[in-house]
Enzyme design. Structure first.
Site, PDB file in Angstrom:
ATOM      1  N   ASP A  36      40.594  42.937  64.912  1.00 23.53           N
ATOM      2  CA  ASP A  36      40.902  44.080  64.058  1.00 23.53           C
ATOM      3  C   ASP A  36      39.951  45.221  64.408  1.00 23.53           C
ATOM      4  OD1 ASP A  36      41.353  45.909  62.040  1.00 23.53           O
ATOM      5  OD2 ASP A  36      41.328  44.435  60.424  1.00 23.53           O
ATOM      6  N   THR A  62      50.931  53.725  64.853  1.00 23.33           N
ATOM      7  CA  THR A  62      52.107  54.444  65.351  1.00 23.33           C
ATOM      8  C   THR A  62      52.930  55.071  64.228  1.00 23.33           C
ATOM      9  OG1 THR A  62      53.390  52.379  65.340  1.00 23.33           O
ATOM     10  CG2 THR A  62      52.291  52.992  67.404  1.00 23.33           C
ATOM     11  N   THR A 101      50.718  57.737  74.573  1.00 23.17           N
ATOM     12  CA  THR A 101      51.987  58.294  74.095  1.00 23.17           C
ATOM     13  C   THR A 101      52.284  59.688  74.621  1.00 23.17           C
ATOM     14  OG1 THR A 101      53.135  58.985  72.061  1.00 23.17           O
ATOM     15  CG2 THR A 101      50.753  59.153  72.047  1.00 23.17           C
ATOM     16  N   ASP A 102      53.571  60.010  74.641  1.00 21.76           N
ATOM     17  CA  ASP A 102      54.002  61.373  74.977  1.00 21.76           C
ATOM     18  C   ASP A 102      53.612  62.381  73.909  1.00 21.76           C
ATOM     19  OD1 ASP A 102      55.834  60.024  73.281  1.00 21.76           O
ATOM     20  OD2 ASP A 102      57.406  61.473  73.731  1.00 21.76           O
ATOM     21  N   TYR A 125      48.426  61.859  64.717  1.00 21.28           N
ATOM     22  CA  TYR A 125      48.695  60.737  65.623  1.00 21.28           C
ATOM     23  C   TYR A 125      48.463  61.138  67.073  1.00 21.28           C
ATOM     24  CZ  TYR A 125      51.631  57.686  68.532  1.00 21.28           C
ATOM     25  OH  TYR A 125      52.101  56.874  69.531  1.00 21.28           O
ATOM     26  N   LYS A 129      45.419  59.819  69.613  1.00 19.02           N
ATOM     27  CA  LYS A 129      45.726  59.133  70.875  1.00 19.02           C
ATOM     28  C   LYS A 129      45.119  59.873  72.065  1.00 19.02           C
ATOM     29  CE  LYS A 129      48.098  55.984  71.458  1.00 19.02           C
ATOM     30  NZ  LYS A 129      47.755  54.532  71.565  1.00 19.02           N
ATOM     31  N   TRP A 150      59.064  56.886  73.106  1.00 16.66           N
ATOM     32  CA  TRP A 150      60.301  56.487  72.427  1.00 16.66           C
ATOM     33  C   TRP A 150      60.598  54.999  72.617  1.00 16.66           C
ATOM     34  CZ3 TRP A 150      64.681  60.677  72.549  1.00 16.66           C
ATOM     35  CH2 TRP A 150      64.145  61.940  72.273  1.00 16.66           C
TER      36      TRP A 150
END
Length: 297
Positions: A36, A62, A101-102, A125, A129, A150
């Site tokens: 964790d 996410t 992520t994008d 978010y 990231k 996605w």
């Protein structure tokens, strides 16, 4: 298959589930409560006990909208925890594959993003990231950052599954049609990661591997296009085909602003690792078939 023990972090997520279902020898998945990021000592213990030859971090916060209200939680999950993991891996010389992520981009470029484009996140978010990427690269010179987009799969909550459930209950659906990106099958992404792991195990580490690489499904579409494709595949298997109306982002306001065009250029993935993910349209069809055969997956 992979020749060294692999520790996958994020046991219950779509990607970790896909990796676990690959049945690759030497692959071990850990997640909460055993590992964790909110309890750094569990990360120390897991790395020491597993003694992996490679670590894959598939864990992340996410929930894009919820992150707007819990900034500290998103930062712990997406920045601070991964940075601590990277320091542990660096101290032991363990290569790390970290999934990003994008959403680190604002979506205003008007063309597919390459790895060297500056980040410009619009959400908590995305910012957490992006900061996680930089924190990892600052402490570990054998880190691979895989930016994807996605993600969907037959497992857990995701857009494709949501559309199939909605389409079974409603004759008309309204789906955003002015946001564009690369739908990515978790199974395809897992295959790409295992291929990279094979390359590292077979050829050893090369400095060219390090840094940021885009890894998303081939081709692009909108959320509306993805919904129509999934529902058409379901209709071919006997499900009703609802009317799917395209709406604008303004018609569907959310707490976190999504990028309008976050397409990723994945040329580096092929040039460096010899990997190219399948076209999203083919992968959606496979996912829908699996979902309808086992809707409780």
């Amino acid at each position: 298959m992979v020749g060294c023990p692999i520790l996958v972090i994020g046991r219950s997520g779509q990607l970790a589930t896909a990796l676990g279902r690959s049945n690759s020898p030497g692959l071990h998945c850990l997640g909460r409560p055993d590992l964790d990021f909110d309890r750094p000592e569990t990360v120390d213990t897991a790395i020491a006990e597993a003694a992996p030859g490679l670590v894959v971090n598939a864990a992340a916060w996410t929930a894009v909208d919820a992150a707007e209200d819990d900034v500290a939680g998103a930062e712990r999950a997406n920045r601070d925890g991964p940075a601590h993991l990277a320091r542990l891996c660096a101290a032991r010389g363990i290569p790390l594959i970290h999934v990003s992520t994008d959403y680190v981009f604002d979506g205003t470029k008007g063309a597919p993003y390459v790895e060297t484009d500056p980040t410009s996140p619009r959400t908590v978010y995305g910012r957490s990231k992006a900061e996680g990427e930089q924190a990892i690269l600052a402490v570990h010179d054998r880190a691979i950052i895989l930016r994807t987009a996605w993600v969907y799969s037959p497992y857990g909550r995701n857009f494709v599954r949501t559309m199939l459930n909605a389409g079974a209950k409603n004759p008309v659906l309204r789906v955003v049609g002015d946001q564009r990106g690369n739908p990515t099958s978790a199974d395809d992404l897992a295959g790409a990661i295992l291929s990279i792991a094979d390359t590292i195990a077979r050829d050893g580490w090369r400095d060219a591997f390090a840094g940021i690489t885009h890894a998303a499904g081939s081709g692009d579409t909108t959320w509306h296009g993805l919904a129509v494709a999934a529902l058409q595949d379901a209709a071919r298997l006997g499900r009703p085909m609802p009317v799917v109306e395209a709406i604008t982002t303004a018609d569907w306001p959310t707490p976190a602003a999504r990028p309008q065009d976050s397409r990723l250029d994945c040329t580096r993935l092929h040039d460096v690792f010899g990997v190219r993910l399948p076209h999203w349209r083919d992968s959606v069809a496979r996912t829908v078939t699996t979902l309808l055969a086992n809707p409780a997956a």
